[in-house]
Design an enzyme around this catalytic site. Sequence first.
Site, PDB file in Angstrom:
ATOM      1  CG  ASN A  93      -0.090   0.292   2.397  1.00 32.99           C
ATOM      2  OD1 ASN A  93       0.969   0.037   2.646  1.00 32.99           O
ATOM      3  ND2 ASN A  93      -1.053   0.447   3.592  1.00 32.99           N
ATOM      4  CD  GLU A 112       0.958   1.596   6.015  1.00 34.56           C
ATOM      5  OE1 GLU A 112       1.924   0.685   6.723  1.00 34.56           O
ATOM      6  OE2 GLU A 112      -0.030   1.882   6.446  1.00 34.56           O
ATOM      7  NE  ARG A 167      11.121  25.107  -6.329  1.00 34.16           N
ATOM      8  CZ  ARG A 167      10.988  24.363  -7.265  1.00 34.16           C
ATOM      9  NH1 ARG A 167      10.938  24.983  -8.457  1.00 34.16           N
ATOM     10  NH2 ARG A 167      10.708  23.038  -7.314  1.00 34.16           N
ATOM     11  CG  HIS A 217      14.691  29.253  -2.767  1.00 33.12           C
ATOM     12  ND1 HIS A 217      15.168  29.197  -4.292  1.00 33.12           N
ATOM     13  CD2 HIS A 217      13.548  29.986  -2.957  1.00 33.12           C
ATOM     14  CE1 HIS A 217      14.428  29.980  -4.970  1.00 33.12           C
ATOM     15  NE2 HIS A 217      13.517  30.541  -4.308  1.00 33.12           N
ATOM     16  CE  LYS A 267      13.026  35.154 -11.625  1.00 31.30           C
ATOM     17  NZ  LYS A 267      13.355  33.684 -11.370  1.00 31.30           N
ATOM     18  CB  THR A 282      10.580  23.241 -15.739  1.00 29.03           C
ATOM     19  OG1 THR A 282      10.327  24.837 -15.526  1.00 29.03           O
ATOM     20  CG2 THR A 282       9.632  22.526 -14.613  1.00 29.03           C
ATOM     21  N   GLY A 283      13.805  24.492 -16.267  1.00 30.35           N
ATOM     22  CA  GLY A 283      14.736  25.258 -17.178  1.00 30.35           C
ATOM     23  C   GLY A 283      14.075  26.388 -17.839  1.00 30.35           C
TER      24      GLY A 283
END
Length: 324
Positions: free
Chosen positions: A45, A47, A104, A138, A201, A234-235
């Site tokens: 399951n 675990e 993040r 981060h 940005k 994701t770049g």
Amino acid sequence: MTGIKTTGEKKLMLFSGRAHPELAEEVAHQLGVGLVPTKAFDFANGEIYVRFQESARGADCFLIQSHTAPINKWIMEQLIMIDALKRASARSITVIIPSYGYARQDKKHRGREPISARLVADLLKTSGADRILTVDLHTDQIQGFFDGPVDHLSALPVLADYVGAKVDRDKLTIVSPDAGRVRVADRWCDRLDAPLAIVHKRRDKDVANQVTVHEVVGDVKGRVCVLVDDMVDTGGTICAAADALFAHGAEDVIVTATHGILSGPAADRLKNSKVSEFVFTDTLPVPGALELDKITVLSIAPTIARAVREVFEDGSVTSLFEEH
């Protein structure tokens, strides 16, 4: 005489979860110790079951686990392993997290959002962790989420020395991909004696990983630009920043990041990017689909091993980064 005296010596034991065994084995090699044999498997399951094959009673235990995909599974396994060590009467439990999950989510951008980085710290403390040893969070304030010592290691010396050895220093410009990385980029500039540029940005707050690059602040024309970031997921962000630099006349762009998460469309984006080289450390395993010639992976194991030795010997972890 009352009581009993012992003449026992301190004992270091290194444990590893299943997320990134290659890094754990390299850290063990650097320390000159063996990983403690561990039985770990998943029930039908989902675990997780963990049992250590050696006694940890009275030992200073170091448990290494990177928070890589599937991230929730490996965080849960680490919590279970910490609990097992606590119940095995370990003298101390230092949790080594080369890449800290949910980093993040370190603040509320809008109402009704969680601060998941704090939640992970609370879970680690509740499960029995005495100390956290991690690499390039981060944001620095995450250290304050954990109610205990946090050793915050930096991959900057490893990355910067590699780049500095292969690039013409006279043509080098360090570039921060956003305002939040300027402080780190400044340290790169000091180490490599190079000027600084910034890519401004703007993110779409309603769409994850959606970034619009606006402007480049600083002179990059005819320069070899080194984009420095803490992670590449994701770049999209870093490739858009590189495109902006090329549009402003950059001769070449090299991307460096501590954590190569590299999920989703990252393989295609990195492959098709004009960036000449992507340099990561091995805090996370690099997906097989991304074994490209333009990807370089540097070992963070020596840095982690030196920090572990300093912690075990009651030395100074800070001194590791004051040599240069």
